[in-house]
Design an enzyme around this catalytic site. Sequence first.
Site, PDB file in Angstrom:
ATOM      1  N   HIS A 115       0.747  -1.302   0.105  1.00 22.70           N
ATOM      2  CA  HIS A 115      -0.062   0.104  -0.214  1.00 22.70           C
ATOM      3  C   HIS A 115       0.880   1.215  -0.094  1.00 22.70           C
ATOM      4  CE1 HIS A 115      -3.691  -2.228   1.026  1.00 22.70           C
ATOM      5  NE2 HIS A 115      -3.171  -3.307   1.616  1.00 22.70           N
ATOM      6  N   THR A 116       1.064   2.411  -1.129  1.00 25.64           N
ATOM      7  CA  THR A 116       1.948   2.656  -1.393  1.00 25.64           C
ATOM      8  C   THR A 116       1.762   3.889  -0.716  1.00 25.64           C
ATOM      9  OG1 THR A 116       1.273   3.467  -3.489  1.00 25.64           O
ATOM     10  CG2 THR A 116       2.622   2.376  -3.488  1.00 25.64           C
ATOM     11  N   CYS A 117       0.284   4.039  -0.027  1.00 25.90           N
ATOM     12  CA  CYS A 117      -0.102   5.821   0.276  1.00 25.90           C
ATOM     13  C   CYS A 117       0.346   5.491   1.582  1.00 25.90           C
ATOM     14  CB  CYS A 117      -1.822   6.022   0.525  1.00 25.90           C
ATOM     15  SG  CYS A 117      -2.581   5.910  -1.440  1.00 25.90           S
ATOM     16  N   THR A 118       0.999   4.306   2.361  1.00 25.05           N
ATOM     17  CA  THR A 118       1.478   4.053   3.859  1.00 25.05           C
ATOM     18  C   THR A 118       2.421   3.505   4.053  1.00 25.05           C
ATOM     19  OG1 THR A 118      -0.313   2.177   3.876  1.00 25.05           O
ATOM     20  CG2 THR A 118      -1.705   4.121   4.851  1.00 25.05           C
TER      21      THR A 118
END
Length: 77
Positions: free
Chosen positions: A44-47
């Site tokens: 999960h690149t956002c986190t």
Amino acid sequence: MAPDRKAQFLEFVTACPRLPHGGLAAAEIAVVAAQPKGSLPRAHTCTNELQLPSYNSLEELSAKLLEAIENARGMYE
């Protein structure tokens, strides 16, 4: 890990192929357990989160991580 693989790993987990100023610690990558055992890792690149299932060997981990990285596609691809 070769430099080009490191860049691919970072892009897989963070969406950026380079480390931020401050190095790996500044990237704040969280590794969390995932199910089912032996499945491909997910990110999960956002986190900056790497969901990593358990594997029977280091070789299996390496192969699954490489497969996930090589077959990952971004949102706009």
